[in-house]
Design a protein around this motif. Structure first.
Motif, PDB file in Angstrom:
ATOM      1  N   ASP A  12      88.487 -34.299 154.504  1.00  0.00           N
ATOM      2  CA  ASP A  12      88.264 -35.554 153.012  1.00  0.00           C
ATOM      3  C   ASP A  12      89.227 -35.994 153.002  1.00  0.00           C
ATOM      4  O   ASP A  12      90.935 -35.498 153.654  1.00  0.00           O
ATOM      5  N   LEU A  13      89.458 -37.090 152.467  1.00  0.00           N
ATOM      6  CA  LEU A  13      90.524 -38.269 152.084  1.00  0.00           C
ATOM      7  C   LEU A  13      91.586 -37.299 150.495  1.00  0.00           C
ATOM      8  O   LEU A  13      92.890 -36.895 150.949  1.00  0.00           O
ATOM      9  N   SER A 117      85.080 -39.213 153.495  1.00  0.00           N
ATOM     10  CA  SER A 117      85.389 -39.440 152.481  1.00  0.00           C
ATOM     11  C   SER A 117      83.800 -40.261 151.044  1.00  0.00           C
ATOM     12  O   SER A 117      83.275 -40.700 151.028  1.00  0.00           O
ATOM     13  N   SER A 118      83.965 -39.681 149.599  1.00  0.00           N
ATOM     14  CA  SER A 118      82.962 -40.191 149.003  1.00  0.00           C
ATOM     15  C   SER A 118      83.647 -41.571 148.481  1.00  0.00           C
ATOM     16  O   SER A 118      82.934 -42.675 148.091  1.00  0.00           O
ATOM     17  N   SER A 119      84.533 -41.730 148.882  1.00  0.00           N
ATOM     18  CA  SER A 119      85.410 -43.056 148.162  1.00  0.00           C
ATOM     19  C   SER A 119      85.616 -44.322 148.830  1.00  0.00           C
ATOM     20  O   SER A 119      85.295 -43.976 150.174  1.00  0.00           O
ATOM     21  N   LYS A 120      85.307 -44.789 148.183  1.00  0.00           N
ATOM     22  CA  LYS A 120      84.532 -46.261 148.832  1.00  0.00           C
ATOM     23  C   LYS A 120      85.868 -46.685 149.979  1.00  0.00           C
ATOM     24  O   LYS A 120      86.002 -48.182 149.676  1.00  0.00           O
ATOM     25  N   ASN A 121      87.216 -46.395 149.108  1.00  0.00           N
ATOM     26  CA  ASN A 121      88.161 -47.396 149.361  1.00  0.00           C
ATOM     27  C   ASN A 121      88.787 -46.757 150.366  1.00  0.00           C
ATOM     28  O   ASN A 121      90.460 -46.400 150.845  1.00  0.00           O
ATOM     29  N   ALA A 122      88.416 -45.763 150.975  1.00  0.00           N
ATOM     30  CA  ALA A 122      89.655 -44.792 152.411  1.00  0.00           C
ATOM     31  C   ALA A 122      88.979 -45.726 152.799  1.00  0.00           C
ATOM     32  O   ALA A 122      90.831 -44.546 153.333  1.00  0.00           O
ATOM     33  N   PRO A 123      88.545 -46.222 153.786  1.00  0.00           N
ATOM     34  CA  PRO A 123      89.764 -47.123 154.797  1.00  0.00           C
ATOM     35  C   PRO A 123      90.783 -47.663 154.572  1.00  0.00           C
ATOM     36  O   PRO A 123      91.486 -47.503 155.162  1.00  0.00           O
ATOM     37  N   ILE A 138      85.875 -43.710 159.559  1.00  0.00           N
ATOM     38  CA  ILE A 138      86.096 -43.358 158.778  1.00  0.00           C
ATOM     39  C   ILE A 138      84.064 -43.423 157.780  1.00  0.00           C
ATOM     40  O   ILE A 138      84.665 -44.029 157.891  1.00  0.00           O
ATOM     41  N   ASP A 140      82.581 -43.413 154.385  1.00  0.00           N
ATOM     42  CA  ASP A 140      83.135 -43.954 153.801  1.00  0.00           C
ATOM     43  C   ASP A 140      81.771 -43.749 151.989  1.00  0.00           C
ATOM     44  O   ASP A 140      80.865 -43.706 152.850  1.00  0.00           O
ATOM     45  N   ASN A 142      80.141 -46.133 150.954  1.00  0.00           N
ATOM     46  CA  ASN A 142      79.779 -47.292 150.933  1.00  0.00           C
ATOM     47  C   ASN A 142      78.216 -47.019 152.025  1.00  0.00           C
ATOM     48  O   ASN A 142      77.534 -47.379 151.915  1.00  0.00           O
TER      49      ASN A 142
END
Ligand SMILES: [Mg+2]
Length: 216
Positions: A12-13, A117-123, A138, A140, A142
């Motif tokens: 997870d991130l 990760s659930s975050s769209k900002n992960a990459p 990754i 994410d 999206n």
């Protein structure tokens, strides 16, 4: 004796590789300032685990403020803008303890790694931290139809590495993530959140405590 032969690690991130909690605080602080609401680290504690909508409602409730739906929507967008602005400053110094050593050792030993990760900002965040070379992929927010606690994000990560879930460890700091890992058939390790220690296969305070030699 080895615990288990492991071929892949899925991280997870937020809360495992990096903590962006302070960035969320700074963003909510700016939002509160716009509203003239006094907002400190203490008030911020109460937002932990709340969605963006509920966090804004909690901030408004501090001063019993009532605003229009339109204004509410604008403030939500602003908060995300402030957050994105503040994470631009993330760098290698923000990587949580034990992460870098583990990534280096695992890569040396040919163990595949992914971020789920659930975050769209992960990459974007992984790139800022200078860790993009370590991960096969990754997955994410999206890229999945069903977010955690559905196991899709981790199943896609395993699939992307050509591995079975039973060959992978998932590191998570949230209840929804541990549930997703367990439902997906992964070995689930809870990191840094004692509240979820019981539900996971193992618990670590941080990744400095993880002994790769026991698995690979
Ligand atoms: Mg997390």
């Amino acid at each position: 004796m080895k615990n288990k032969e492991i071929k892949g690690l899925i991280f997870d991130l937020d809360g495992v590789i990096v903590s962006t909690e302070h960035n969320h605080f700074l963003a909510w602080k700016k939002t509160a300032d716009q509203l003239g609401v006094k907002f400190s680290e203490h008030e911020n504690e109460k937002l932990k685990g709340l969605s963006r909508v509920d966090s804004l409602k909690a901030i408004l409730a501090i001063d019993n403020l009532i605003i229009s739906e339109k204004e509410f929507g604008t403030l939500m967008l602003d908060k995300n803008e402030f957050y994105l602005e503040s994470i631009q400053l993330l760098n290698e110094s923000n990587i949580l303890p034990g992460v870098k050593n583990l990534l280096v050792s695992a890569k040396e030993q040919g163990i595949k790694m992914a971020v789920g990760s659930s975050s769209k900002n992960a990459p974007f965040i992984v790139k800022l931290l200078g860790l993009d070379d370590y991960f096969e992929l990754i997955v994410d927010g999206n890229m999945v139809a069903d977010p955690k606690p559905h196991p899709e994000v981790f199943l896609n990560a395993a699939k992307g590495m050509n591995l079975k879930p039973s060959d992978c460890i998932v590191f998570e700091d949230a209840e929804s993530g541990i549930k997703a890992a367990l439902d997906g058939g992964f070995h689930a390790i809870a990191v840094g959140n004692k509240n979820i220690a019981e539900m996971a296969h193992e618990y670590l305070n941080d990744l400095t405590e993880f002994k790769l030699d026991l698995y690979a």
